[in-house]
Write a protein that holds these residues in place. Structure first.
Motif, PDB file in Angstrom:
ATOM      1  N   PRO A   1       2.687  14.608  -7.881  1.00 46.07           N
ATOM      2  CA  PRO A   1       3.466  15.760  -8.362  1.00 46.07           C
ATOM      3  C   PRO A   1       4.929  15.397  -8.598  1.00 46.07           C
ATOM      4  O   PRO A   1       5.616  16.075  -9.349  1.00 46.07           O
ATOM      5  N   TRP A   2       5.377  14.313  -7.973  1.00 45.53           N
ATOM      6  CA  TRP A   2       6.779  13.926  -8.106  1.00 45.53           C
ATOM      7  C   TRP A   2       7.075  13.333  -9.474  1.00 45.53           C
ATOM      8  O   TRP A   2       8.233  13.260  -9.882  1.00 45.53           O
TER       9      TRP A   2
ATOM     10  N   ARG B   1       1.911   3.391  -4.345  1.00 45.95           N
ATOM     11  CA  ARG B   1       2.210   4.794  -4.586  1.00 45.95           C
ATOM     12  C   ARG B   1       3.233   4.956  -5.709  1.00 45.95           C
ATOM     13  O   ARG B   1       3.204   5.946  -6.441  1.00 45.95           O
ATOM     14  N   GLN B   2       4.115   3.991  -5.827  1.00 48.88           N
ATOM     15  CA  GLN B   2       5.125   4.075  -6.878  1.00 48.88           C
ATOM     16  C   GLN B   2       4.512   3.874  -8.263  1.00 48.88           C
ATOM     17  O   GLN B   2       4.918   4.522  -9.220  1.00 48.88           O
TER      18      GLN B   2
ATOM     19  N   TRP C   1       0.815  -1.211   0.000  1.00 49.31           N
ATOM     20  CA  TRP C   1       0.000   0.000   0.000  1.00 49.31           C
ATOM     21  C   TRP C   1       0.853   1.267   0.000  1.00 49.31           C
ATOM     22  O   TRP C   1       0.577   2.213  -0.732  1.00 49.31           O
ATOM     23  N   GLU C   2       1.904   1.282   0.825  1.00 53.24           N
ATOM     24  CA  GLU C   2       2.659   2.517   1.017  1.00 53.24           C
ATOM     25  C   GLU C   2       3.791   2.680   0.009  1.00 53.24           C
ATOM     26  O   GLU C   2       4.260   3.791  -0.216  1.00 53.24           O
ATOM     27  N   VAL C   3       4.273   1.580  -0.542  1.00 51.05           N
ATOM     28  CA  VAL C   3       5.411   1.702  -1.461  1.00 51.05           C
ATOM     29  C   VAL C   3       4.994   1.352  -2.890  1.00 51.05           C
ATOM     30  O   VAL C   3       5.047   2.190  -3.789  1.00 51.05           O
TER      31      VAL C   3
END
Ligand SMILES: Nc1ncnc2c1ncn2[C@@H]1O[C@H](COP(=O)(O)OP(=O)(O)O)[C@@H](O)[C@H]1O
Ligand SMILES: [Mg+2]
Lengths: 304, 336
Positions: free
Chosen positions: B332-333, B256-257, B251-253
């Motif tokens: 945005p990254w 999002r990646q 979920w967090e890596v």
């Protein structure tokens, strides 16, 4: 300030590893005590990264075992931090979020973050403050809201080191962390490591546990001798090298204070020795010939 | 020069030029298809036919008179002359009747701009139909189609993200789902439509199922590939050393990646989803863009069709820009 042999953080016992018929590591025995900054050098392809991955726990060794504070393990853990040469940061987080990321994962669970939203929001500001403080200490407070792609290589590695250090790991592993940086940036970061070492020295002087234990892989001999207080050589150039690389060099390295003048002439003799013992395929010796760190240490204590 | 950058005004100017050129081509095409000559001929034919009808009456009168003549020889001569005249008249009649009977006198297959606005746009945008069922087509159809498309896309995206990440993270899931997905991604989804019509009742849910099914094989595969390729293993190891659990890692890596890549992959699925939806509506719907297109196509009346095609293009563009906007907002990254 001499580390005693009974405060061992990491131990490798008879560690071996191979990929198919490619025998990479064989009979690695190694002890690192708390507060040491150890440099690991060796010819390219000798298995330095493989050894580091085994110590990290992501790729456990085929034979032998690795112990941290006396307990054997075979998986990664929050007590062992890592900084890689590339991909060391999460690209979708800002510098500050990257540093705070470990605190978030370590201290909270997904359920907590979803169902106790207000507590989490409060804790999050605390984490971000801690991260900001640490970034300030590595000299990056101006860049804390930037994404990794907007940072220079040197800044990225600083953030990555802060990201690992915020966990207060028992052991920090660095795999050629400055390999892609230019000379000036590289030296800045070396000084940063020396500052960590001097914090260790201060802590010992106050009778506290030294906070940083670091194992750094590098292919730069000057860098190895400059930042570390102990140099390890990993190489297949020894009797029995066909079975895999072993630790063929293990001696103390000169200790520098940050910003103290770096006397390259100090290195010359030891560099010669390293080149002969670790990097030369013409000079083949028994693997324990240049392994004398602990004996030298004992002699020193006896003399004193 | 290759990759020589151009100024902003040049860029905008060239874009506008392309659109103007397109409009010019359409104008020329519609004018040439309009065929004013033929339409004039048509009116001429109408006039000639009335004239010919009068001539026929005259001829009939003359024939009656000629038959009344008692002298054998002059009577025969007059009748012969009249027969010749009748033959000529019949030939003319045939010719003009044919011209009159020709279709497309008022060609609507490529309507002029005027027809497009008067008959297409106005008919589409104002209430039409009899007293009980007066409706504004464009509103009814747009609402039906957009709602089907949006919910279908969201459903398909949700399932694809779930299965794609599962496949990217766990080899058993990949081994299980890959064979059916690679098979169905090669079957043209429009060919599967009849199967849907018989298997599922024709209702709102059917359209969702069609869109989701059409997207799933390709999208899930590309998400799975992205999970495997775009998340360097160093990041995963790093997250473990920071104390991540398996689920947090996903979920967090990982999520999002790959999120920006998921949104980009979803953008590519808007086109195929629209194709499927319009095709399904064409075949079975009682409202919606595809339904209206079929109605007017069957009457070879393209006025409303062109308006709807324009509308479809705009819908697709809007959905595309919405996803780009979402990606910029959420990631945005990622840059552009
Ligand atoms: N995943 C792997 N699969 C097969 N061989 C590998 C793998 N990783 C490393 N090796 C081999 O192990 C040896 C040591 O590699 P590595 O530890 O990366 O060396 P170093 O970091 O010292 O340059 C090399 O010969 C390399 O080809
Ligand atoms: Mg390496």
């Amino acid at each position: 300030m001499v580390a005693s042999r009974d405060d061992i953080v990491l131990e490798c016992r008879d560690l071996g590893h191979w990929f198919g018929s490619n025998k990479v590591l064989n009979g690695i025995n190694l002890q690192i005590s708390r507060g040491q900054i150890v440099a690991l050098v060796g010819p390219s392809g000798s298995g330095k990264s493989t050894l580091l991955r085994a110590i990290l726990g992501t790729h456990p060794p085929r034979t032998g075992e690795v112990l941290m504070d006396g307990a054997s393990y075979r998986s990664p853990h929050r007590d062992r931090g890592i900084v890689y040469q590339r991909y060391s940061l999460l690209p979708f987080l800002t510098a500050q979020q990257n540093v705070a990321f470990g605190l978030k994962l370590d201290q909270t669970s997904l359920a907590f973050r979803c169902f106790q939203f207000w507590e989490w929001a409060k804790l999050k500001t605390e984490h971000m403050d801690q991260a900001a403080e640490l970034l300030d200490r590595v000299g990056l407070s101006a860049a804390k809201d930037q994404y990794p792609s907007e940072l220079s290589g040197g800044m990225r590695q600083r953030v990555a080191i802060a990201q690992a250090l915020i966990m207060r790991p028992k052991l920090l592993l660095l795999d050629e962390p400055f390999g892609a940086l230019d000379e000036a940036t590289r030296e800045d970061l070396q000084v940063m490591l020396l500052k960590l070492y001097s914090e260790n020295v201060e802590a010992r002087a106050k009778g506290e546990q030294p906070p940083y234990t670091i194992l750094i892989v590098t292919h730069e001999l000057n860098e190895a001798l400059y930042v570390s207080d102990r140099v390890l050589g990993l190489s297949q150039y020894h009797h029995g090298g066909s079975e895999g690389a072993a630790i063929v060099y293990d001696k103390a390295a000169p200790v520098y204070r940050p910003h103290a003048p770096k006397e390259l002439s100090d290195f010359v003799a030891q560099k010669e020795e390293l080149l002969k013992a670790v990097f030369s395929d013409e000079v083949i010796q028994h693997h324990s010939e240049y392994v004398s760190f602990w004996e030298d240490r004992e002699k020193l204590t006896v003399d004193a | 020069m290759i990759r020589q950058p151009i100024s902003r005004s040049w860029r905008i100017g060239l874009g506008i030029a392309a659109i103007l050129l397109l409009m010019l081509c359409y104008t020329i095409l519609s004018q040439s298809r309009q065929n004013t000559a033929r339409r004039e001929q048509h009116t001429v034919a109408g006039k000639r036919l009335t004239q010919l009808a009068e001539q026929q009456q005259q001829l009939d009168l003359q024939r009656a008179k000629a038959e009344a003549v008692t002298a054998e020889q002059p009577r025969q001569r007059a009748l012969d002359r009249l027969r010749e005249q009748q033959l000529k008249l019949d030939k003319d009649l045939l010719k003009w009747r044919q011209i009159e009977r020709e279709p497309n006198a008022a060609d609507r297959t490529v309507p002029t701009w005027g027809m497009l606005i008067m008959e297409g746009l106005i008919r589409a945008c104002t209430p039409q139909g009899d007293f009980e069922r007066k409706e504004t087509w464009i509103l009814v159809d747009f609402k039906a189609t957009a709602w089907r498309l949006l919910t279908g896309l969201l459903l398909g995206l949700a399932i694809s993200v779930f299965l794609g990440i599962l496949m990217g993270c766990f080899d058993p899931a990949e081994a299980f789902f890959l064979p059916p997905f690679s098979f169905f991604s090669k079957v043209p989804a429009t060919a599967v439509l009849p199967i849907f019509f018989v298997l599922v009742q024709i209702n709102f849910k059917m359209y969702l199922a069609i869109i989701a099914f059409g997207m799933l094989p390709t999208l899930a595969q590309s998400i799975s590939a992205s999970v495997r390729k775009d998340v360097p293993e160093e990041l995963l190891f790093k997250a473990y050393t920071l104390g991540a659990s398996q689920f947090e890692l996903i979920w967090e890596v990982i999520f999002r990646q790959v999120l920006p890549r998921i949104l980009d992959a979803a953008r590519l699925q808007i086109g195929p989803a629209l194709v499927l939806l319009v095709a399904a509506e064409w075949m079975v719907a009682g409202e919606g863009i595809g339904y209206r297109l079929r109605l007017f196509f069957q009457r070879t009346d393209m006025t409303v069709v062109f308006v709807y095609v324009l509308l479809l293009g705009l819908v697709g563009l809007m959905a595309d820009y919405a996803l780009i906007w979402l990606r910029r907002k959420l990631c945005p990254w990622f840059g552009d």
